[in-house]
Design an enzyme around this catalytic site. Sequence first.
Site, mmCIF file in Angstrom:
data_model
loop_
_atom_site.group_PDB
_atom_site.id
_atom_site.type_symbol
_atom_site.label_atom_id
_atom_site.label_comp_id
_atom_site.label_asym_id
_atom_site.label_seq_id
_atom_site.Cartn_x
_atom_site.Cartn_y
_atom_site.Cartn_z
ATOM 1 N N THR A 1 0.869 -1.192 0.000
ATOM 2 C CA THR A 1 0.000 0.000 0.000
ATOM 3 C C THR A 1 0.901 1.236 0.000
ATOM 4 O O THR A 1 1.353 1.660 -1.052
ATOM 5 C CB THR A 1 -0.962 0.018 1.208
ATOM 6 O OG1 THR A 1 -0.215 -0.106 2.415
ATOM 7 C CG2 THR A 1 -1.973 -1.105 1.113
ATOM 8 N N THR B 1 -0.485 -3.270 10.898
ATOM 9 C CA THR B 1 -0.907 -3.565 9.533
ATOM 10 C C THR B 1 0.214 -4.148 8.781
ATOM 11 O O THR B 1 1.022 -3.444 8.202
ATOM 12 C CB THR B 1 -1.294 -2.367 8.713
ATOM 13 O OG1 THR B 1 -2.389 -1.766 9.319
ATOM 14 C CG2 THR B 1 -1.725 -2.782 7.327
#
EC number: 2.3.1.35
Lengths: 408, 408
Positions: free
Chosen positions: B158, B195
Amino acid sequence: MLTAKSGIKTLEKGSVVTPDGFQAAGMHTGVKRKRNDLGMIYCDVPASAAALYTQNVIQAAPLKVTKKSIAEEGKLQAVIVNSGNANACTGKKGEEDAYTMRNAAAEELSLPEHRVAVSSTGIIGLDMLMDRILPNIKHLDLQMDQEAAAAFNQSILTTDAIKKSTCYQTVIDDVPVTIAGSAKGSGMIEPNMGTMLAFITTDAAIEPDMLQLALKDVTDQTFNCITVDGDTSTNDMVLTMASGKAGNASLTPAHKDWDVFVEMLQETCEDLAKMIARDGEGATKLIEVQVAGAADDEQAVQVAKTVVGSSLVKTAVYGADPNWGRIIAAIGRSGADVDAGTIDASVGPFQLLEHSQPLPFSETAASDYLMQDAITITVDLNVGDGFGKAWGCDLTYDYVRINASYRT
Amino acid sequence: MLTAKSGIKTLEKGSVVTPDGFQAAGMHTGVKRKRNDLGMIYCDVPASAAALYTQNVIQAAPLKVTKKSIAEEGKLQAVIVNSGNANACTGKKGEEDAYTMRNAAAEELSLPEHRVAVSSTGIIGLDMLMDRILPNIKHLDLQMDQEAAAAFNQSILTTDAIKKSTCYQTVIDDVPVTIAGSAKGSGMIEPNMGTMLAFITTDAAIEPDMLQLALKDVTDQTFNCITVDGDTSTNDMVLTMASGKAGNASLTPAHKDWDVFVEMLQETCEDLAKMIARDGEGATKLIEVQVAGAADDEQAVQVAKTVVGSSLVKTAVYGADPNWGRIIAAIGRSGADVDAGTIDASVGPFQLLEHSQPLPFSETAASDYLMQDAITITVDLNVGDGFGKAWGCDLTYDYVRINASYRT
């Protein structure tokens, strides 16, 4: 402004010298380059004293000295404070320096040494510049006016951008009773007393143990509910002095107006706590998180602190991004009892989540709301009746700038 | 490079397709604007599977589906991963979407549905763009070459700035055994699986429960010891697949080379963990904190995590400021058993503190050291024999920039 409930009013121009019996001073001695770095609050009678300290295991020398002073008889008449140097991790020499500061102030004021408290804030691990502080104690010009209070306020600041002061008054036993506070704090602020100092004066008549009781309760709901960066300092102190000169009957939980006094103390501390959060290093916005529907009040505060302390929530608020995903992620890792399917969340008037599901909302309008300088995030966990609040600030480029170059 | 102890060597050009039996693919479908957003690892035999998940109470839909797949028989043959959308807080529809992804992949590969795992990372709370993902599953071009592994690596990122991949090999029972890993992670990283996604392939022969045992131990000392910003995501997953095609005798703690296998798994996970920490959002430096002399290993890790997670330590490292005051303040609030008078601390080769007292050191030289891109902070608490490490990164302007504008 009168609060309807208890007849407490704000004294807009009040300060730590407004309660009867108090004087203040602040000056520049050269510990810091330019701004005031030495201050004092003085009470013309022995004042009931109460204090709370950092929960960090590493505690600075002045805390040790102040604890010892208060332990003697629970009374203080003065506190001497310096900024620019925390006198922490300075070993035996630091402890001697803190005692020397205390004793020099006591001598100047013709007080027993244990009637003086000491407080320091600034860089950790540097020896105190005693040759700047000591010869200047006698130059501290104690006065009862607003200029003196402002000079004191200035003298306790480090990276703070704004001075923090508040004052309330009410009537107890037919006499006016006043509480005022002055605080510093900007970085290294974390729930449970980050780097912050708060000095609270009141003319209420109250014994030291009762004052301590009230202060503990109130601090848990105010100063212990703010966070800037999750760090907790070695020097934090909330110190309260009550002169008793208002002339009310001595306050205890049995007094009919005990709750009024506690509420006024709470408003004082909440004001200062919010000012500290708003003035978090680099902050552009105050964030208040209100959590309802938790298993109990303690868990509500735990969730509120986790949300307001999340770097991702803080940067989202800085960027005016109504990113509820970060809010719910913080709630989920808070450690509180949470039902993953029952969370409601709003940003200001915009409800973003109902029972953990996104609601349609105007992204533009919510983003506009987040551009204000005081933001409220409300959460309902829908698992119980617990309620709590916490305060913090956004995380900005300036936080990094300030802390990457603090010593240079 | 061979580690003398156990004959483990790095395969510089190895990747998740190097262990025997594995293929990979990655492509762009349009969930993200430009970069790959859909990837797959495939094993040509049923592989023993082990996985660990985020400790956040709020867990994304794909985690539920993957848990269900593995629960069936402990074997997987494929994992399908998308980036750009986390499929978290997406309610029933999100869960259906995750099952649909799994089942479509299974159908394409002619596998039972429960042999496929699903993983997602990206924005929370947006519906999955199934019309982009579903029709493209059949276009995933599974291959055994480095290009395919690189395309997969790319597809799981990401805000990551670098691809994260590592590979080790050793000999067990006279046959080469290989482990490789591919990971993503950059923000919302916190001890206990922030994450981050990590996919580990090996051709070792090992039963699912033994693989889970090894993975749990290793994860506690690697992925659970990194922090970027204290936030923990809803989507984290470490997934390991063991094809068994190396042909070694099935590994259990009774096998003479069990420790070698665990060490190789640990090196794999430590490499990936450090790459994630180094690639923390906006980071310019990897910080490793080593803590010795703690009451036990667990407390050592607790102190290491607190120091490496401190915003003030992180900004000081960014500013190349050897500010040991912030290090000792973090140690003091870590909650571990600490003696306020016995702490030693060094930054690289420069000892700054001995028994909690500052030592003279060259500020310029220490600052020069802190300008390197990998920093080690060592602490000795001198209270016991516990040792532990944690990894993180500096806190920079770019962290704020990235997170204040993630969605815009």
